[in-house]
Design a protein around this motif. Structure first.
Motif, short mmCIF file in Angstrom:
data_model
loop_
_atom_site.label_atom_id
_atom_site.label_comp_id
_atom_site.label_asym_id
_atom_site.label_seq_id
_atom_site.Cartn_x
_atom_site.Cartn_y
_atom_site.Cartn_z
N GLU A 207 17.88 48.22 32.84
CA GLU A 207 19.22 48.34 32.29
C GLU A 207 19.25 47.72 30.91
OE1 GLU A 207 21.84 46.57 35.12
OE2 GLU A 207 21.94 48.37 36.37
N MET A 208 20.33 47.99 30.19
CA MET A 208 20.42 47.47 28.83
C MET A 208 21.88 47.25 28.47
SD MET A 208 19.46 50.98 26.81
CE MET A 208 20.33 52.52 27.14
N ALA A 209 22.10 46.32 27.53
CA ALA A 209 23.41 46.07 26.94
C ALA A 209 23.39 46.60 25.52
CB ALA A 209 23.74 44.59 26.95
N CYS A 210 24.51 47.27 25.11
CA CYS A 210 24.48 47.98 23.84
C CYS A 210 25.77 47.78 23.05
CB CYS A 210 24.28 49.49 24.06
SG CYS A 210 22.73 49.91 24.88
N PHE A 211 25.60 47.71 21.72
CA PHE A 211 26.70 47.88 20.78
C PHE A 211 26.67 49.34 20.33
CE2 PHE A 211 26.20 43.21 19.52
CZ PHE A 211 27.23 42.83 20.37
N LEU A 212 27.85 50.05 20.41
CA LEU A 212 27.95 51.44 20.00
C LEU A 212 28.91 51.52 18.82
CD1 LEU A 212 27.01 51.65 23.06
CD2 LEU A 212 28.04 53.91 23.03
N SER A 213 28.39 51.98 17.68
CA SER A 213 29.21 52.17 16.50
C SER A 213 29.54 53.65 16.36
CB SER A 213 28.49 51.66 15.24
OG SER A 213 29.26 51.94 14.09
N LYS A 214 30.86 53.96 16.48
CA LYS A 214 31.30 55.33 16.33
C LYS A 214 32.09 55.47 15.03
CE LYS A 214 31.46 56.07 21.33
NZ LYS A 214 32.28 56.55 22.48
N VAL A 215 32.61 56.67 14.80
CA VAL A 215 33.33 56.93 13.56
C VAL A 215 34.58 56.06 13.46
CG1 VAL A 215 34.58 58.67 12.24
CG2 VAL A 215 32.44 59.26 13.37
N ASP A 216 35.27 55.87 14.59
CA ASP A 216 36.56 55.18 14.56
C ASP A 216 36.55 53.82 15.24
OD1 ASP A 216 36.06 56.19 17.01
OD2 ASP A 216 38.03 57.12 17.32
N SER A 217 35.44 53.38 15.85
CA SER A 217 35.46 52.11 16.58
C SER A 217 34.05 51.63 16.86
CB SER A 217 36.23 52.27 17.91
OG SER A 217 35.53 53.17 18.77
N VAL A 218 33.98 50.37 17.32
CA VAL A 218 32.74 49.77 17.80
C VAL A 218 32.95 49.33 19.24
CG1 VAL A 218 31.09 47.90 17.53
CG2 VAL A 218 32.03 49.02 15.51
N GLU A 219 32.11 49.83 20.17
CA GLU A 219 32.25 49.51 21.58
C GLU A 219 31.06 48.68 22.05
OE1 GLU A 219 32.63 53.10 23.76
OE2 GLU A 219 34.42 53.81 22.66
N PHE A 220 31.28 47.99 23.19
CA PHE A 220 30.21 47.23 23.83
C PHE A 220 30.09 47.68 25.27
CE2 PHE A 220 28.82 43.53 26.37
CZ PHE A 220 27.56 43.40 25.83
N LYS A 221 28.90 48.12 25.66
CA LYS A 221 28.63 48.51 27.05
C LYS A 221 27.67 47.49 27.65
CE LYS A 221 29.54 53.44 26.56
NZ LYS A 221 30.72 53.38 27.45
N ARG A 222 28.14 46.80 28.68
CA ARG A 222 27.40 45.66 29.21
C ARG A 222 26.17 46.07 29.99
NH1 ARG A 222 28.90 40.70 29.12
NH2 ARG A 222 31.01 41.33 28.56
N GLN A 223 26.28 47.09 30.85
CA GLN A 223 25.14 47.50 31.68
C GLN A 223 25.03 49.02 31.62
OE1 GLN A 223 25.97 45.73 35.53
NE2 GLN A 223 24.63 43.99 35.09
N MET A 224 24.00 49.49 31.01
CA MET A 224 23.74 50.92 30.90
C MET A 224 22.33 51.21 31.42
SD MET A 224 25.21 52.02 27.15
CE MET A 224 24.55 53.66 27.41
N PRO A 225 22.14 52.29 32.16
CA PRO A 225 20.78 52.65 32.60
C PRO A 225 19.97 53.21 31.44
CG PRO A 225 22.35 54.31 33.31
CD PRO A 225 23.16 53.20 32.71
N ARG A 226 18.69 52.93 31.45
CA ARG A 226 17.78 53.45 30.42
C ARG A 226 17.26 54.85 30.77
NH1 ARG A 226 13.74 48.49 29.22
NH2 ARG A 226 12.63 50.18 28.18
N ILE A 227 17.33 55.22 32.08
CA ILE A 227 16.86 56.52 32.54
C ILE A 227 17.96 57.12 33.39
CG2 ILE A 227 15.11 57.76 33.85
CD1 ILE A 227 13.17 55.53 33.18
N ILE A 228 18.43 58.33 33.07
CA ILE A 228 19.49 59.00 33.81
C ILE A 228 18.93 60.32 34.32
CG2 ILE A 228 21.79 60.03 33.69
CD1 ILE A 228 22.50 58.06 31.53
N GLY A 229 19.00 60.52 35.66
CA GLY A 229 18.51 61.77 36.24
C GLY A 229 17.03 61.98 36.03
N GLY A 230 16.27 60.89 35.97
CA GLY A 230 14.84 60.99 35.76
C GLY A 230 14.42 61.27 34.34
N ILE A 231 15.39 61.37 33.42
CA ILE A 231 15.09 61.64 32.01
C ILE A 231 15.35 60.38 31.21
CG2 ILE A 231 15.69 63.04 30.00
CD1 ILE A 231 16.58 65.24 31.90
N PRO A 232 14.36 59.84 30.50
CA PRO A 232 14.59 58.63 29.69
C PRO A 232 15.53 58.93 28.53
CG PRO A 232 12.24 59.01 30.07
CD PRO A 232 12.95 60.25 30.49
#
Length: 837
Positions: A207-232
């Motif tokens: 799992e990973m924690a991420c800062f996401l910078s979008k056009v209109d905002s900056v988000e923080f996702k605390r726990q995200m999987p690195r592989i979804i549906g067997g696809i990295p």
């Protein structure tokens, strides 16, 4: 006009062909436009991401280096040691708070200092809230990136004393506005563009924690999987230390084109991506219009086909000629590439199927010798197995592999290539061959290697000459020379060194008497050979023999001069001891004779006069010795400035030219060149500091008073000790001769050095007055105060030297101290001629 059957057939067949060709052309144009947009944007994303990665690495590394430097500052270590020993010391706490408050001027937004029990001692600025989103830097403990409206680097570092024991900790906060702008500036990429900065979580790192910078905002996702549906996800590759471009689905299950790169030093990953829908919108938005144009074109072509058949045939023939010309040009391009690059084709197992002439020329093998052989025939043994494992994994996936590789020719010579391996697929889409295109970069790599070796040799000489200034035993100094010399060799892991001096031998680990493949230089002392310096390689390598021989010759010469100086000092000390013993023996004899024979008073007075003359001669000898030392310091400073300074300046100039040349070519300079330029700047600063320590130029150029004021400011800057220099107008207008100027400067220098080392003072005042025909110099500090035992200690050579310098010019030196209230040094220096002259 009626159409015949054949005409109708021709019209129908021609119409169908025209329709098929038109549709095929439209589809091909669409595919080419789609691939071109994807390739162009992918390269743009990769270039933008690489620039952001270098910016993040440099800014975070700079912040970590600032915190490490802060944790090692002398004022912080001394204050915390004093507070650990005396927790109720208000003066130490006040000094610590004053110095911590000044850290905001050093670029820190906030900083706090805690003792070894975790109690906070001082703080400046405000730290972000604990619940602020953060990414840990796994390769640097207690360090994280926070988002609190902007990117913030928060670092905690243990403070260690001189013995390496933990005495507390320092925590810093540093805003990163430049990284914040780079992280948030995403609008120009596209409306669906995203910039991700992630760190792995958990023991398994799935799992990973991420800062996401979008056009209109900056988000923080605390726990995200690195592989979804067997696809990295693309970020999974970045966190594994890989970089590249990929078309895949992101965490939203939306098709995207993403560029990924690692921040391997800090355990982070970066991804810059754009949705495929927006990527292909310039093409898909025009499909209907293109279809209408194609339909109109087909209808018009069918209607005019009969009437334009003959011109059309002519145009087709003309098009055939153009196609043949284009094919010939393409063949010429491929032939031209073959003249400049090494081109080969291999099957799926790596066996060579084809090799061009320049490939055979560089490798030394004929085409018959290469056909059917594996590429291991060219393996130089320079790269580890992981290097080739990563290569095969990349090309087996259908990706292009691009790296610099070192090969070995048939004659055994090494050569470097900038290599690209492209997988070639058959009609079924399976990889059946690999095309390799390589460019010879051996000359550039050799220049890089030579430059690195020269920098290592300069650092080695600088370190050894710094050790020469320390009072080290011969065996310890020789071992340090061996350690520095081994590190400066081109192959330090297989290098051994031995120093022989007057029958004594000093060797490095791994030395074997049977070794003969190496370099050597003779060590001479006072024109006589007393030993030698030898360096051996356990293997026969192609090393830079002339340059390494020059380095060994220079070290041998320095070692000989160091031994000459030690012998001279020992001879002088032995002469002093013999003279002192003679004085005491003679005095004892005179006292005994005086007790027994009062009639021999005249003889005793004569003997006492001889003793006085001997002491005066000894004082003159000491003065002469000090003059020799000052002249030697001036000579060494001049040689360092003229020789080493000019060489370092030349190195810096060459590096600047190389960096400027890369910038003119619109290429990013190699980070090794930038690191080398920084090392050259640091070496130049070190040379300047060494020259100043040996002989301050301001003493010769501006005079004694300016030199004292400059040295006081240097002490204040280096140690944090508050130094105040006060001189009256009469003294400031008085010119002092060079010999007295040197004596007064060295006395004040030794006094300030003792204050910094022993007094634990926070303030010192230097006062200069003119009284009659003499100069009065007084240095007063508020430290712990010197004790009578230290003043009377016969081993206090610094204080003894200060007294002798003053007496040589007929002056007088008084040192008094009060425990807990400070120490006072008063120098009375007459301006007339002294007996010593």
């Amino acid at each position: 006009m009626f159409l015949t059957r054949d005409d109708r057939k021709i019209s129908i067949i021609g119409g169908l062909l025209l329709m098929g060709l038109t549709l095929a052309t439209g589809i091909a144009v669409y595919g080419v436009m789609r691939q071109q947009i994807e390739s162009t944007l992918g390269r743009g994303l990769d270039v933008a991401l690489q620039g952001k990665a270098r910016l993040f690495e440099s800014q975070i590394a700079e912040g970590l280096a600032s915190t490490r430097a802060l944790a090692a500052r002398p004022f912080l270590v001394q204050s915390m040691q004093q507070l650990n020993a005396q927790p109720d010391s208000t003066s130490a706490l006040h000094d610590l708070e004053r110095n911590v408050n000044s850290l905001t001027q050093a670029g820190f937004t906030a900083a706090s200092v805690s003792d070894m029990r975790g109690n906070k001692l001082a703080q400046v600025g405000r730290f972000s809230r604990n619940q602020a989103p953060s990414l840990p830097l796994h390769s640097h403990n207690n360090t994280s990136l926070l988002w609190d409206g902007q990117l913030i680097l928060r670092t905690s570092k243990d403070v260690l004393d001189q013995d390496g024991r933990r005495i507390g900790s320092v925590t810093t906060k540093k805003d990163l506005p430049q990284l914040t702008r780079s992280f948030s500036k995403i609008r120009e990429i596209g409306k669906t563009g995203e910039f991700m900065l992630c760190a792995p979580l958990g023991a398994d790192g799935q799992e990973m924690a991420c800062f996401l910078s979008k056009v209109d905002s900056v988000e923080f996702k605390r726990q995200m999987p690195r592989i979804i549906g067997g696809i990295p996800l693309p970020m999974n590759y970045a966190l594994e230390g890989k970089s590249g471009i990929i078309a895949t689905k992101d965490y939203r299950r939306v098709p995207v084109v993403a560029a990924y790169a690692p921040l391997g030093v800090f355990g982070l990953g970066m991804v810059l991506k754009l949705d495929e829908e927006e990527l292909y919108s310039p093409v898909t938005g025009q499909i209907k219009t293109i279809a209408l144009y194609l339909a109109a074109l087909v209808i018009a072509g069918i209607l005019l086909l009969h009437w334009l058949m003959l011109p059309l045939v002519r145009k087709l023939l003309h098009a055939k000629e153009i196609a043949e010309q284009t094919s010939a040009e393409l063949t010429a391009y491929i032939a031209a590439i073959g003249k400049l690059a090494l081109v080969s084709v291999a099957d799926c197992s790596g066996r060579i199927l084809q090799a061009n002439a320049i490939f055979c020329e560089v490798s030394g093998y004929s085409e018959q010798e290469l056909i059917g052989q594996d590429h291991r025939i060219l393996n130089s043994g320079t790269h580890p197995k992981a290097f080739f494992t990563e290569m095969w994994a990349t090309i087996a996936c259908g990706d292009v592999w691009h790296q610099e590789i070192c090969n070995r020719s048939k004659s055994g010579a090494l050569y470097w290539l900038d290599s690209a391996i492209v997988p070639l697929k058959d009609n079924a889409g399976k990889i059946d061959r690999y095309l390799s295109v390589r460019v010879d970069i051996t000359a550039r790599k050799q220049k890089e290697i030579v430059l690195r070796e020269r920098l290592k040799e300069s650092a080695c000489l600088s370190a050894i000459r710094h050790e020469m200034k320390l009072e080290l035993p011969v065996d310890e100094f020789c071992q340090k020379i061996i350690a520095h010399l081994q590190g400066a060799m081109q192959f330090p892991e297989i290098a051994t060194a031995v120093i022989e001096l007057d029958g004594r031998q000093f060797i490095s680990a791994g030395y074997d008497k049977e070794q003969t493949h190496g370099l050597q230089a003779q060590v001479t002392v006072n024109g006589k050979a007393c030993g030698g310096l030898q360096v051996f390689y356990s293997e026969s390598k192609l090393f830079l023999l002339p340059e390494e021989q020059d380095l060994i010759d220079a070290i041998s010469s320095d070692l000989g001069r160091w031994l000459e100086r030690r012998q001279a000092e020992q001879a002088l000390q032995e002469s002093h001891d013999r003279l002192e013993n003679r004085v005491w023996q003679r005095t004892d004899e005179l006292l005994q004779i005086g007790r027994r024979l009062s009639a021999e008073i005249a003889e005793r007075r004569s003997a006492q006069q001889m003793v006085q003359q001997s002491r005066e001669q000894l004082r003159k000898l000491i003065g002469y010795q000090e003059n020799i030392k000052e002249e030697e310091r001036r000579r060494i400073a001049s040689e360092i400035h003229d020789e080493l300074g000019s060489e370092l300046t030349g190195i810096k100039a060459y590096l600047s030219v190389m960096i400027e040349h890369a910038q003119k070519m619109r290429m990013l300079p190699d980070h090794h060149l930038l690191d080398a330029a920084d090392l050259a700047d640091a070496a130049i600063k070190t040379v300047r500091r060494v020259i100043t320590d040996l002989r301050p130029s301001v003493l010769d150029q501006l005079g004694l008073w300016a030199a004292l004021e400059w040295y006081a400011s240097q002490i204040e800057e280096r140690s944090g000790l508050c130094c105040e220099f006060v001189i009256d107008k009469l003294a400031a207008a008085t010119e002092i001769d060079p010999e007295r100027s040197t004596a007064i400067f060295r006395i004040v220098q030794e006094t300030l050095t003792n204050v910094v080392r022993h007094a634990r003072a926070s303030r010192v005042i230097i006062q200069v007055k003119l009284q009659g025909s003499a100069v009065m110099v007084e240095v007063v500090d508020d430290g712990s105060g010197i004790t009578a035992e230290r003043l009377l200690n016969p081993d206090s050579w610094g204080i003894i030297g200060m007294h002798e310098r003053a007496r040589y010019f007929g002056g007088e030196l008084k040192i008094t101290g009060t425990p807990g209230q400070g120490t006072s040094m008063l120098l009375h220096m007459p301006l007339g001629h002294a007996d010593g002259h």
